[in-house]
Design a protein around this motif. Sequence first.
Motif, PDB file in Angstrom:
ATOM      1  N   VAL A 152       0.838  -1.205   0.000  1.00  0.00           N
ATOM      2  CA  VAL A 152       0.000   0.000   0.000  1.00  0.00           C
ATOM      3  C   VAL A 152       0.870   1.251   0.000  1.00  0.00           C
ATOM      4  O   VAL A 152       1.831   1.360   0.763  1.00  0.00           O
ATOM      5  N   HIS A 153       0.498   2.199  -0.848  1.00  0.00           N
ATOM      6  CA  HIS A 153       1.168   3.502  -0.880  1.00  0.00           C
ATOM      7  C   HIS A 153       0.191   4.530  -0.322  1.00  0.00           C
ATOM      8  O   HIS A 153      -0.569   5.149  -1.055  1.00  0.00           O
ATOM      9  N   ALA A 154       0.186   4.662   0.995  1.00  0.00           N
ATOM     10  CA  ALA A 154      -0.691   5.615   1.676  1.00  0.00           C
ATOM     11  C   ALA A 154       0.135   6.799   2.154  1.00  0.00           C
ATOM     12  O   ALA A 154       1.324   6.658   2.448  1.00  0.00           O
ATOM     13  N   ALA A 155      -0.493   7.952   2.248  1.00  0.00           N
ATOM     14  CA  ALA A 155       0.204   9.151   2.714  1.00  0.00           C
ATOM     15  C   ALA A 155       0.692   8.976   4.143  1.00  0.00           C
ATOM     16  O   ALA A 155       1.762   9.459   4.507  1.00  0.00           O
ATOM     17  N   ASP A 156      -0.106   8.280   4.959  1.00  0.00           N
ATOM     18  CA  ASP A 156       0.264   8.051   6.353  1.00  0.00           C
ATOM     19  C   ASP A 156      -0.570   6.900   6.910  1.00  0.00           C
ATOM     20  O   ASP A 156      -1.443   6.365   6.237  1.00  0.00           O
ATOM     21  N   ARG A 157      -0.293   6.541   8.137  1.00  0.00           N
ATOM     22  CA  ARG A 157      -0.975   5.410   8.765  1.00  0.00           C
ATOM     23  C   ARG A 157      -2.475   5.681   8.903  1.00  0.00           C
ATOM     24  O   ARG A 157      -3.287   4.768   8.772  1.00  0.00           O
ATOM     25  N   ALA A 158      -2.847   6.928   9.149  1.00  0.00           N
ATOM     26  CA  ALA A 158      -4.269   7.256   9.291  1.00  0.00           C
ATOM     27  C   ALA A 158      -5.036   6.959   8.005  1.00  0.00           C
ATOM     28  O   ALA A 158      -6.160   6.434   8.052  1.00  0.00           O
ATOM     29  N   GLU A 159      -4.443   7.276   6.865  1.00  0.00           N
ATOM     30  CA  GLU A 159      -5.097   6.990   5.587  1.00  0.00           C
ATOM     31  C   GLU A 159      -5.249   5.479   5.386  1.00  0.00           C
ATOM     32  O   GLU A 159      -6.295   4.996   4.940  1.00  0.00           O
ATOM     33  N   LEU A 160      -4.210   4.735   5.729  1.00  0.00           N
ATOM     34  CA  LEU A 160      -4.278   3.285   5.618  1.00  0.00           C
ATOM     35  C   LEU A 160      -5.352   2.719   6.545  1.00  0.00           C
ATOM     36  O   LEU A 160      -6.177   1.900   6.128  1.00  0.00           O
ATOM     37  N   ASP A 161      -5.342   3.142   7.795  1.00  0.00           N
ATOM     38  CA  ASP A 161      -6.328   2.643   8.758  1.00  0.00           C
ATOM     39  C   ASP A 161      -7.752   2.929   8.297  1.00  0.00           C
ATOM     40  O   ASP A 161      -8.634   2.082   8.432  1.00  0.00           O
ATOM     41  N   ALA A 162      -7.977   4.109   7.738  1.00  0.00           N
ATOM     42  CA  ALA A 162      -9.312   4.463   7.239  1.00  0.00           C
ATOM     43  C   ALA A 162      -9.733   3.524   6.115  1.00  0.00           C
ATOM     44  O   ALA A 162     -10.892   3.076   6.070  1.00  0.00           O
ATOM     45  N   ALA A 163      -8.817   3.206   5.218  1.00  0.00           N
ATOM     46  CA  ALA A 163      -9.138   2.294   4.114  1.00  0.00           C
ATOM     47  C   ALA A 163      -9.423   0.891   4.641  1.00  0.00           C
ATOM     48  O   ALA A 163     -10.395   0.244   4.216  1.00  0.00           O
ATOM     49  N   LEU A 164      -8.605   0.417   5.570  1.00  0.00           N
ATOM     50  CA  LEU A 164      -8.780  -0.938   6.099  1.00  0.00           C
ATOM     51  C   LEU A 164     -10.108  -1.102   6.839  1.00  0.00           C
ATOM     52  O   LEU A 164     -10.675  -2.192   6.856  1.00  0.00           O
ATOM     53  N   ARG A 165     -10.615  -0.031   7.420  1.00  0.00           N
ATOM     54  CA  ARG A 165     -11.905  -0.108   8.112  1.00  0.00           C
ATOM     55  C   ARG A 165     -13.041  -0.503   7.165  1.00  0.00           C
ATOM     56  O   ARG A 165     -14.069  -1.009   7.606  1.00  0.00           O
ATOM     57  N   ASP A 166     -12.853  -0.250   5.857  1.00  0.00           N
ATOM     58  CA  ASP A 166     -13.885  -0.566   4.870  1.00  0.00           C
ATOM     59  C   ASP A 166     -13.725  -1.950   4.250  1.00  0.00           C
ATOM     60  O   ASP A 166     -14.559  -2.356   3.440  1.00  0.00           O
ATOM     61  N   ASP A 167     -12.674  -2.681   4.603  1.00  0.00           N
ATOM     62  CA  ASP A 167     -12.458  -4.010   4.034  1.00  0.00           C
ATOM     63  C   ASP A 167     -13.512  -4.975   4.585  1.00  0.00           C
ATOM     64  O   ASP A 167     -13.623  -5.144   5.804  1.00  0.00           O
ATOM     65  N   PRO A 168     -14.292  -5.614   3.714  1.00  0.00           N
ATOM     66  CA  PRO A 168     -15.302  -6.565   4.184  1.00  0.00           C
ATOM     67  C   PRO A 168     -14.747  -7.688   5.045  1.00  0.00           C
ATOM     68  O   PRO A 168     -15.437  -8.152   5.961  1.00  0.00           O
ATOM     69  N   PHE A 169     -13.513  -8.132   4.812  1.00  0.00           N
ATOM     70  CA  PHE A 169     -12.931  -9.172   5.654  1.00  0.00           C
ATOM     71  C   PHE A 169     -12.833  -8.693   7.105  1.00  0.00           C
ATOM     72  O   PHE A 169     -13.152  -9.427   8.035  1.00  0.00           O
ATOM     73  N   GLY A 170     -12.365  -7.487   7.306  1.00  0.00           N
ATOM     74  CA  GLY A 170     -12.255  -6.941   8.653  1.00  0.00           C
ATOM     75  C   GLY A 170     -13.611  -6.639   9.255  1.00  0.00           C
ATOM     76  O   GLY A 170     -13.852  -6.925  10.434  1.00  0.00           O
ATOM     77  N   GLN A 171     -14.504  -6.067   8.476  1.00  0.00           N
ATOM     78  CA  GLN A 171     -15.838  -5.735   8.980  1.00  0.00           C
ATOM     79  C   GLN A 171     -16.584  -6.975   9.464  1.00  0.00           C
ATOM     80  O   GLN A 171     -17.346  -6.906  10.423  1.00  0.00           O
ATOM     81  N   ALA A 172     -16.378  -8.098   8.793  1.00  0.00           N
ATOM     82  CA  ALA A 172     -17.058  -9.340   9.159  1.00  0.00           C
ATOM     83  C   ALA A 172     -16.285 -10.142  10.206  1.00  0.00           C
ATOM     84  O   ALA A 172     -16.719 -11.234  10.583  1.00  0.00           O
ATOM     85  N   GLY A 173     -15.148  -9.631  10.657  1.00  0.00           N
ATOM     86  CA  GLY A 173     -14.364 -10.328  11.662  1.00  0.00           C
ATOM     87  C   GLY A 173     -13.695 -11.589  11.137  1.00  0.00           C
ATOM     88  O   GLY A 173     -13.498 -12.549  11.877  1.00  0.00           O
ATOM     89  N   LEU A 174     -13.306 -11.567   9.864  1.00  0.00           N
ATOM     90  CA  LEU A 174     -12.712 -12.749   9.231  1.00  0.00           C
ATOM     91  C   LEU A 174     -11.196 -12.727   9.207  1.00  0.00           C
ATOM     92  O   LEU A 174     -10.572 -13.757   8.968  1.00  0.00           O
ATOM     93  N   ALA A 175     -10.596 -11.556   9.427  1.00  0.00           N
ATOM     94  CA  ALA A 175      -9.142 -11.434   9.308  1.00  0.00           C
ATOM     95  C   ALA A 175      -8.608 -10.403  10.293  1.00  0.00           C
ATOM     96  O   ALA A 175      -9.327  -9.483  10.696  1.00  0.00           O
ATOM     97  N   THR A 176      -7.355 -10.589  10.648  1.00  0.00           N
ATOM     98  CA  THR A 176      -6.631  -9.575  11.413  1.00  0.00           C
ATOM     99  C   THR A 176      -5.568  -8.988  10.498  1.00  0.00           C
ATOM    100  O   THR A 176      -5.210  -9.588   9.478  1.00  0.00           O
ATOM    101  N   TYR A 177      -5.036  -7.828  10.872  1.00  0.00           N
ATOM    102  CA  TYR A 177      -4.064  -7.129  10.053  1.00  0.00           C
ATOM    103  C   TYR A 177      -2.802  -6.846  10.857  1.00  0.00           C
ATOM    104  O   TYR A 177      -2.875  -6.344  11.968  1.00  0.00           O
ATOM    105  N   ALA A 178      -1.652  -7.165  10.286  1.00  0.00           N
ATOM    106  CA  ALA A 178      -0.352  -6.752  10.824  1.00  0.00           C
ATOM    107  C   ALA A 178       0.218  -5.764   9.822  1.00  0.00           C
ATOM    108  O   ALA A 178       0.265  -6.045   8.618  1.00  0.00           O
TER     109      ALA A 178
END
Length: 96
Positions: free
Chosen positions: A51-77
């Motif tokens: 991922v080429h994000a401006a900063d961690r906040a931009e990345l975190d905002a995008a990851l919040r919309d991932d259906p895998f995370g929203q459904a509790g199917l995956a964790t992120y490192a």
Amino acid sequence: MFIVTLTYIAPLERIDAYLPAHRAWLEEQYARGLMLMSGRKEPRDGGILIVHAADRAELDAALRDDPFGQAGLATYAITEFVPTMSVDALAAWCAQ
């Protein structure tokens, strides 16, 4: 630049059910210019996002919309790094 490692915490049957929505989310991130590369891990227990994000906040905002995370199917490192060398095709993302 960030490397995101997804680890599945649900059975593959549930992952597969959400895969079309996850891929649609990925396509949105590619269209935004945020995602550079993505794919599943082998063995198939998760995936990797480059991922080429401006900063961690931009990345975190995008990851919040991932259906895998929203459904509790995956964790992120998340690993942040500053690329300083690459092949010519990736040179645009290297630090100057």
